[in-house]
Design an enzyme around this catalytic site. Structure first.
Site, PDB file in Angstrom:
ATOM      1  N   VAL A  52       0.783  -1.156   0.024  1.00  0.00           N
ATOM      2  CA  VAL A  52      -0.129  -0.016  -0.187  1.00  0.00           C
ATOM      3  C   VAL A  52       0.831   1.222  -0.023  1.00  0.00           C
ATOM      4  O   VAL A  52       2.037   1.284   0.450  1.00  0.00           O
ATOM      5  CB  VAL A  52      -1.134  -0.145   1.318  1.00  0.00           C
ATOM      6  CG1 VAL A  52      -1.901  -0.828   1.175  1.00  0.00           C
ATOM      7  CG2 VAL A  52      -0.110   0.116   2.368  1.00  0.00           C
ATOM      8  N   CYS A  53       0.299   2.458  -0.800  1.00  0.00           N
ATOM      9  CA  CYS A  53       0.886   3.702  -0.512  1.00  0.00           C
ATOM     10  C   CYS A  53      -0.246   4.752  -0.470  1.00  0.00           C
ATOM     11  O   CYS A  53      -1.390   4.131   0.142  1.00  0.00           O
ATOM     12  CB  CYS A  53       1.705   4.098  -1.649  1.00  0.00           C
ATOM     13  SG  CYS A  53       1.000   4.171  -3.338  1.00  0.00           S
ATOM     14  N   ARG A  54      -0.291   5.829  -0.659  1.00  0.00           N
ATOM     15  CA  ARG A  54      -1.294   6.835  -0.727  1.00  0.00           C
ATOM     16  C   ARG A  54      -2.528   6.579  -1.549  1.00  0.00           C
ATOM     17  O   ARG A  54      -3.546   6.529  -1.470  1.00  0.00           O
ATOM     18  CB  ARG A  54      -1.014   8.355  -0.775  1.00  0.00           C
ATOM     19  CG  ARG A  54      -1.930   9.332  -0.343  1.00  0.00           C
ATOM     20  CD  ARG A  54      -1.476  10.548  -0.378  1.00  0.00           C
ATOM     21  NE  ARG A  54      -2.474  11.578   0.234  1.00  0.00           N
ATOM     22  CZ  ARG A  54      -3.356  12.263  -0.879  1.00  0.00           C
ATOM     23  NH1 ARG A  54      -2.937  12.143  -1.890  1.00  0.00           N
ATOM     24  NH2 ARG A  54      -4.141  13.054  -0.006  1.00  0.00           N
ATOM     25  N   MET A  98      -4.306   3.512   0.525  1.00  0.00           N
ATOM     26  CA  MET A  98      -4.638   4.188   1.885  1.00  0.00           C
ATOM     27  C   MET A  98      -6.018   4.955   1.716  1.00  0.00           C
ATOM     28  O   MET A  98      -6.682   5.120   2.643  1.00  0.00           O
ATOM     29  CB  MET A  98      -3.727   4.791   2.626  1.00  0.00           C
ATOM     30  CG  MET A  98      -2.526   3.879   2.911  1.00  0.00           C
ATOM     31  SD  MET A  98      -3.103   2.609   4.244  1.00  0.00           S
ATOM     32  CE  MET A  98      -3.747   3.367   5.579  1.00  0.00           C
TER      33      MET A  98
END
Length: 114
Positions: free
Chosen positions: A65-67, A93
């Site tokens: 995951v990242c933004r 996210m």
């Protein structure tokens, strides 16, 4: 070009099953404001030097995951090339937060995606 395994938020079970490790590749400030409890934090640029820090999930999978999903897609492609069963969370996210999934914060304030 390598195909990036990707899952939509709707395809992520709640709660996460045994055998799924979460790898968060965002920057430290983003992590501190809100992340998935139990996730491993390795910023994208540190990933090649920290492969040994990725949780080993025998027969399992690493959810990256990242933004919003861009950096995690890069990380997922790299991990797949290293022989790690990894999948990118589409929408990152922001989608996790929008789905009302639990997050924790290191700041003392309520968790949020920044």
């Amino acid at each position: 070009m390598i195909e990036i395994p990707t899952v939509a938020m709707t395809g992520v079970p709640d709660p996460l099953p045994e055998g799924v490790a979460i790898l968060d590749v965002r920057e430290p400030t983003e992590w501190e404001h809100g992340h998935i409890e139990g996730a491993t934090h390795i910023p994208l640029m540190d990933l090649p030097q920290r492969l040994a820090d990725i949780p080993d999930v025998p027969g399992g999978q690493v959810l990256v995951v990242c933004r919003i999903g861009g950096r995690s897609a890069q990380a997922t492609g790299y991990l797949v090339q290293q022989g790690i069963d990894a999948v990118n969370l589409d929408g990152g996210m922001l989608e996790w937060e929008a789905a009302g999934r639990a997050m924790v914060s290191e700041t003392g304030a309520p968790p949020q995606v920044v």
